[in-house]
Scaffold this active site. Structure first.
Site, PDB file in Angstrom:
ATOM      1  N   CYS A  76      41.133  46.339  49.083  1.00 33.13           N
ATOM      2  CA  CYS A  76      40.728  45.970  50.137  1.00 33.13           C
ATOM      3  C   CYS A  76      40.851  44.741  50.617  1.00 33.13           C
ATOM      4  CB  CYS A  76      38.962  45.997  50.036  1.00 33.13           C
ATOM      5  SG  CYS A  76      37.991  46.043  51.527  1.00 33.13           S
TER       6      CYS A  76
ATOM      7  N   HIS B 140      36.970  50.723  47.072  1.00 31.76           N
ATOM      8  CA  HIS B 140      36.205  50.099  45.875  1.00 31.76           C
ATOM      9  C   HIS B 140      35.892  51.438  45.023  1.00 31.76           C
ATOM     10  CE1 HIS B 140      36.063  46.164  47.766  1.00 31.76           C
ATOM     11  NE2 HIS B 140      35.786  46.717  49.119  1.00 31.76           N
TER      12      HIS B 140
END
Length: 488
Positions: free
Chosen positions: A333, A430
Site C-alpha cells: 500500500c 493488505h
C-alpha cells in the site's frame, strides 16, 4: 433494553482489547449471540467490515471472537492520525473529514448521535454486547462531550468494569485515583475492577485487593495473568511494536521500518509466527540490518510525510545498500507508493507537501485521489496463481511501465508492479502474507519451508485458549451478576 457491559481502562494499552475479545469468545462458546462495540477508536490499523467501510482492526478481531460478521456499527467513530495534531475522521465506516485535536473536542457531541444509533443497531437481536472504552475515564479534562468512556456509559446506562495494568506499575494508585477524581455519576457506573497482566504468585496481591476495596468499595472480579496466547493475536496499537522480541538463530531476517504513521502493521503477523523467520521492526534511530534477506515497506497513513521521515532516518541509503547486496524488497500500500518515482497529492488530501520524489525502485508514479478504495477482496498472486485473501484501504492510483508486471490480481484486475529483475515488487493488497500458500512460496525463494501454520486457525485457537483461561480465573457469571446484567 440491550444487555451490555463495558470495559474501561485506567489508561491506554492496559489490555482491554484482548480481554473483550476473550470474553466475546467465552460468551459465544456458551451459545450467546454476542457482539462487540467500541464507540470511538484511534488507530491506523483498520479493517474493512463485511458491510463495507472501515472499522478498527480490534473490532474486526472481536467480531471474529464472537463468530459474527464485522459491521461498521461495531466501531462508529474511527480516528486515523495523519500528523501529531490531526486525524482523519471515519464515521460509520466512511471518511467525513479531518480535524485537529482541539477542533475534534468541539465535534464530539455531534458524533454521539451516530454512536448511539450504531449501539442500537448492534444490540438488535443480540443477547449481549461487550463494549470497549478508549484511553481512560479519569481524563476528566476530556469529559465534556465524551463519547468514548463515561459519556457513552452514562447515556446508554451500561455498567463498567475498570481494568488496571499491574505490569506497568502503580495499579493501586491508578484504580484508587480513578475512584477519587471521577464525578459521582460516573463513579456509580463502575461495578468492579480487574487486575490485568500479573506475573508470579497471585496471592502476593491479596493485600493490594484489600487496600483497593478499602479505598473504593469496588469488588475485584479477578487477577488475570499475562496471557501468553495474546501474542498470537493481531496487535492493534503500534505501542505493541516496542515490546516485540527479536532474534531467532539461523532464521531469515525480514526487516520492517516503523514509519511515523505506520498503518496495518498486523499484515506481518503471519510472517512473525513462522519459526524460521526473524521479523525485525526497525525503530527510528536504528539502521536497516545488513543481514536482512527481505525488507518490507509497510502501509502508511501519510505517504509523503513518511517518505520524508524515511530519508531523515537514512533508511533510503540503507535500502539502496540492501538492494546492491542482492536483497529483495516488497511494498504494501503506502510502502508500494514510496517505492515509485513520484508521489503527488495535488488536492492536499494528506495535508502538507503536495509532491515528493519516491525511492525510485519501481518505475511507477502515484497520485492521491479524493475517493478512497475500501473493500474486502478475493485475489490471486500474479506469479504462481496462488489464492490470496485480503482488503484494500487506500487513496492513491499508481501507474507506470512496471505495472505490466503486476504483483497481484484483484477480482481479475492486475494490481501492483514488479521491477524487471523481479527483486522489487509492491501491491495495494493488505493481508497478503495471511495466505499460507503464498507465504510458503515466498519463503521457499529463500530456501525455507514455510506456510505450514494455518494462521487464521491459529488465531481462532488462541481466542479459545484466552476464553478458557478467563473462565477459569475470573468467572464470567460473577461479573454479569455484580453488574446487574443477569436477572434484568
Amino acid at each position: 433494553m440491550t444487555k451490555a457491559l463495558m470495559f474501561q481502562g485506567t489508561g491506554s494499552d492496559v489490555g482491554k482489547t484482548v480481554l473483550v475479545a476473550g470474553f466475546c469468545r467465552l460468551a459465544a462458546n456458551r451459545g450467546l449471540n454476542v457482539r462487540p462495540f467500541k464507540p470511538q477508536n484511534m488507530s491506523n490499523n483498520a479493517a474493512v467490515a463485511d458491510d463495507g467501510g472501515e472499522i478498527g482492526r480490534a473490532q474486526w478481531l472481536q467480531a471474529m471472537a464472537c463468530r459474527t460478521p464485522a459491521s461498521i456499527h461495531m466501531n462508529p467513530v474511527l480516528l486515523k492520525p495523519q500528523s501529531e495534531t490531526g486525524s482523519q475522521i471515519v464515521v460509520q465506516g466512511k471518511v467525513t473529514g479531518h480535524a485537529r485535536g482541539r477542533d475534534y473536542q468541539a465535534l464530539k457531541p455531534k458524533l454521539m448521535s451516530a454512536v448511539m444509533d450504531s449501539f442500537t443497531r448492534i444490540g438488535e437481536g443480540a443477547d449481549l454486547v461487550l463494549v470497549e472504552g478508549a484511553g481512560s475515564p479519569a481524563e476528566i479534562n476530556l469529559r465534556a462531550g465524551d463519547i468514548a468512556n463515561m459519556g457513552f456509559a452514562t447515556l446508554a446506562k451500561v455498567p463498567v468494569v475498570l481494568v488496571g495494568d499491574i505490569d506497568r506499575g502503580g495499579v493501586i494508585a491508578s484504580i484508587v485515583g480513578s475512584h477519587t477524581i471521577l464525578p459521582d455519576a460516573d463513579r456509580a457506573m463502575i461495578a468492579g475492577y480487574l487486575i490485568n497482566k500479573f506475573r508470579g504468585d497471585v496471592s502476593l496481591f491479596d493485600d493490594g485487593i484489600s487496600a483497593i476495596e478499602g479505598f473504593t468499595g469496588w469488588p475485584c472480579f479477578g487477577v488475570v495473568p499475562w496471557l501468553k496466547s495474546a501474542a498470537r493475536l493481531p496487535a492493534e496499537d503500534s505501542v505493541a511494536l516496542e515490546r516485540l522480541v527479536r532474534g531467532k538463530a539461523g532464521a531469515l531476517k525480514i526487516a520492517v521500518p516503523v514509519l511515523s504513521r505506520i498503518a496495518n502493521f498486523d499484515d506481518f503477523d503471519p510472517l512473525r509466527a513462522e519459526p524460521d523467520v526473524d521479523l525485525v521492526f526497525v525503530k527510528p534511530g536504528e539502521r536497516l540490518p545488513e543481514d536482512a534477506g527481505l525488507v518490507i515497506l509497510p502501509g502508511s497513513k501519510s505517504t509523503i510525510g513518511d517518505l520524508a521521515d524515511f530519508r531523515r532516518q537514512g533508511w533510503d541509503v540503507d535500502l539502496q545498500a540492501h538492494y546492491r547486496r542482492g536483497g529483495r524488497i516488497i511494498g504494501i500500500c503506502g510502502g508500494y507508493q514510496m517505492l515509485g518515482r513520484t508521489v503527488s497529492d495535488p488536492l492536499g488530501i494528506e495535508g502538507g507537501e503536495t509532491v515528493a520524489d519516491g525511492l525510485g525502485f519501481l518505475d511507477i508514479s502515484t497520485e492521491m485521489a479524493p475517493e478512497k478504495t475500501v473493500r474486502n477482496i478475493t485475489a490471486r498472486s500474479a506469479e504462481g496463481d496462488l489464492p490470496l485473501e485480503g482488503y484494500e484501504i487506500h487513496l492513491g492510483v499508481s501507474q507506470g511501465p512496471d505495472c505490466v508486471r503486476p504483483m497481484t490480481v484483484l477480482d481479475g484486475r492486475p494490481d501492483g508492479a514488479t521491477s524487471p529483475d523481479g527483486r522489487v515488487s509492491g501491491t495495494y493488497l493488505h493481508g497478503l502474507f495471511g495466505s499460507d500458500a503464498y507465504r510458503a512460496e515466498l519463503l521457499k525463494g529463500f530456501g525455507l519451508t514455510g506456510g505450514l501454520l494455518d494462521y487464521r486457525a491459529d488465531v481462532d485457537a488462541a481466542l479459545d485458549d484466552i476464553a478458557e483461561e478467563l473462565d477459569r480465573l475470573v468467572g464470567f457469571e460473577r461479573i454479569m451478576e455484580a453488574s446487574g446484567i443477569i436477572g434484568r
